[in-house]
Design an enzyme around this catalytic site. Structure first.
Site, PDB file in Angstrom:
ATOM      1  N   GLY A 144     -29.103 -41.081   6.981  1.00 42.68           N
ATOM      2  CA  GLY A 144     -29.822 -41.819   6.221  1.00 42.68           C
ATOM      3  C   GLY A 144     -29.390 -43.348   6.257  1.00 42.68           C
ATOM      4  CB  CYS A 145     -26.128 -44.917   4.724  1.00 41.33           C
ATOM      5  SG  CYS A 145     -26.512 -44.345   3.220  1.00 41.33           S
ATOM      6  CB  THR A 146     -25.912 -43.538  10.246  1.00 40.28           C
ATOM      7  OG1 THR A 146     -24.797 -43.366   9.935  1.00 40.28           O
ATOM      8  CG2 THR A 146     -25.762 -43.922  11.690  1.00 40.28           C
TER       9      THR A 146
END
Length: 150
Positions: free
Chosen positions: A42-44
């Site tokens: 998700g953060c990527t």
């Protein structure tokens, strides 16, 4: 409860992914987004999508900062692996998350984004979904006239 719209943007200082000291003044416009952890799915997704709108923001004079509780080395690897153009601020002691009143659970910041203009918080996004969030922020920036309509 996170900082609300109309609040003064806090003064912060942190090291970015290159180890440089960054002290945003927030006199112009900025997007500060908090994310839980470098190099997770998700953060990527979120970082890549903020990177995709970075040029549009930069041309409009809007700074973009990603903030997590990961350290400088983790941020460096993450930024290099994904060729990110904006600063990732290391908040290892949760000082920035505390300044913005962003919740931290198990040492990780809650996914929260702030839009700042002229030293004041003008937009807050809490509990966002990573995919499409940067596009939503860009759309909202256009609606208030900070970036050209796409």
């Amino acid at each position: 409860m996170v900082l609300d719209t109309g609040s003064d943007a806090p003064r912060i200082t942190a090291r970015n992914q290159w180890g440089d000291r960054v002290e945003p003044e927030f006199r112009g416009a900025a997007v500060v987004y908090f994310y839980p952890r470098d190099d997770t799915a998700g953060c990527t997704t979120e970082a890549r999508q903020f990177d995709a709108i970075y040029d549009t923001c930069a041309e409009a004079g809007i700074d973009v900062y990603g903030v997590s509780t990961d350290d400088v080395d983790s941020h460096r690897t993450f930024a290099e692996d994904h060729d990110l153009a904006f600063d990732l601020l290391a908040d290892e002691n949760s000082e920035i998350t505390a300044a913005f009143d962003v919740p931290v659970e198990d040492g990780r910041a809650a996914r929260t984004t702030f839009v700042i203009a002229s030293g004041r918080v003008i937009g807050v996004y809490e509990g966002v979904r990573p995919d499409g969030h940067a596009r939503d922020v860009l759309r909202d920036l256009a609606e208030i006239g900070l970036v050209p309509e796409a």
